[in-house]
Write a protein that holds these residues in place. Structure first.
Motif, PDB file in Angstrom:
ATOM      1  N   HIS A  68       3.134   3.457  -9.268  1.00  0.00           N
ATOM      2  CA  HIS A  68       2.686   2.869  -8.010  1.00  0.00           C
ATOM      3  C   HIS A  68       3.573   3.389  -6.883  1.00  0.00           C
ATOM      4  O   HIS A  68       4.776   3.535  -7.045  1.00  0.00           O
ATOM      5  N   GLU A  70       3.726   3.014  -2.384  1.00  0.00           N
ATOM      6  CA  GLU A  70       3.107   2.604  -1.127  1.00  0.00           C
ATOM      7  C   GLU A  70       4.169   2.481  -0.049  1.00  0.00           C
ATOM      8  O   GLU A  70       5.342   2.278  -0.332  1.00  0.00           O
ATOM      9  N   VAL A  72       5.157   0.320   3.383  1.00  0.00           N
ATOM     10  CA  VAL A  72       4.897  -0.965   4.030  1.00  0.00           C
ATOM     11  C   VAL A  72       5.760  -1.060   5.282  1.00  0.00           C
ATOM     12  O   VAL A  72       6.851  -0.496   5.344  1.00  0.00           O
ATOM     13  N   SER A  81       3.633  -6.450   3.670  1.00  0.00           N
ATOM     14  CA  SER A  81       2.451  -6.787   2.871  1.00  0.00           C
ATOM     15  C   SER A  81       2.195  -5.673   1.872  1.00  0.00           C
ATOM     16  O   SER A  81       1.836  -4.559   2.253  1.00  0.00           O
ATOM     17  N   THR A  82       2.387  -5.995   0.594  1.00  0.00           N
ATOM     18  CA  THR A  82       2.143  -5.014  -0.457  1.00  0.00           C
ATOM     19  C   THR A  82       0.726  -5.172  -0.984  1.00  0.00           C
ATOM     20  O   THR A  82       0.137  -6.256  -0.898  1.00  0.00           O
ATOM     21  N   SER A  83       0.187  -4.108  -1.538  1.00  0.00           N
ATOM     22  CA  SER A  83      -1.191  -4.139  -2.013  1.00  0.00           C
ATOM     23  C   SER A  83      -1.363  -5.021  -3.244  1.00  0.00           C
ATOM     24  O   SER A  83      -2.404  -5.638  -3.424  1.00  0.00           O
ATOM     25  N   GLN A  84      -0.361  -5.104  -4.093  1.00  0.00           N
ATOM     26  CA  GLN A  84      -0.467  -5.878  -5.325  1.00  0.00           C
ATOM     27  C   GLN A  84       0.245  -7.229  -5.256  1.00  0.00           C
ATOM     28  O   GLN A  84      -0.265  -8.227  -5.725  1.00  0.00           O
ATOM     29  N   ARG A  87       2.512 -10.725   0.425  1.00  0.00           N
ATOM     30  CA  ARG A  87       3.557 -10.702   1.450  1.00  0.00           C
ATOM     31  C   ARG A  87       4.922 -11.037   0.854  1.00  0.00           C
ATOM     32  O   ARG A  87       5.044 -11.939   0.033  1.00  0.00           O
TER      33      ARG A  87
END
Length: 180
Positions: A68, A70, A72, A81-84, A87
């Motif tokens: 993973h 990402e 942020v 705010s993470t996708s998985q 917050r």
């Protein structure tokens, strides 16, 4: 005729800007390029004590059994705010604590016992500092927040010939916060 050239005590520092050789111990540290000044918000990795704030961008990378990645951004309320994992509140937290908070939250969604997690500061917010007193170039400077007070003094050319390196004060809202 430049007075310092005529006196024979001129030195070239900071890419050919002409400053006089320091008369007080410590002045030349700010003029000799021995300290790094981060001009761009992408230049520096955050130290463990860096306080996160609005506009800082973090990259969360997980690899191994889980995969993973990402980026942020810390919002105005201090959350990323993470996708998985949703917050996570990191505003005002030091970088070390924020990494621990992110690790704990991500561990609920990924198998971190068999994976690696890395959190890096991808982009540092930009702040404005006012440098006053006996420095070569007093004024307001907009610099990345990863710079220290000493780095900010580099931007101002460091203490002038009569400026002291023993009485440096960090002030906020008219109150002395710290002295260096």
């Amino acid at each position: 005729i430049d007075l310092y050239t005529a006196m024979g005590d001129t030195a070239f520092f900071n890419d050919s800007i002409r400053y006089p050789i320091g008369k007080i111990f410590g002045q030349d540290v700010f003029r000799s390029n021995d300290l790094n000044f981060f001009n761009r918000a992408f230049d520096a990795q955050a130290p463990e004590n860096y306080l996160l704030g609005e506009g800082d961008e973090l990259t969360i990378s997980i690899w191994g059994m889980a995969d993973h990645s990402e980026s942020v951004v810390v919002n105005e309320r201090g959350y990323v705010s993470t996708s998985q994992a949703g917050r996570i509140y990191v505003g005002g937290k030091n970088f070390k604590t924020a990494k621990s908070l992110i690790r704990n939250r991500m561990d609920n969604y990924y198998d971190l016992s068999r994976s690696q997690l890395d959190v890096t500061l991808n982009y540092s917010r930009v702040i404005t500092v006012n440098i006053v007193g006996e420095v070569f170039n007093p004024g307001s400077y907009t610099i990345p927040a990863t710079n220290t007070a000493f780095n900010a003094l580099i931007a101002a050319g460091g203490p002038s010939q009569i400026g002291s390196v023993r009485n440096i004060y960090l002030m906020r809202d008219g109150k002395t916060i710290d002295s260096l």
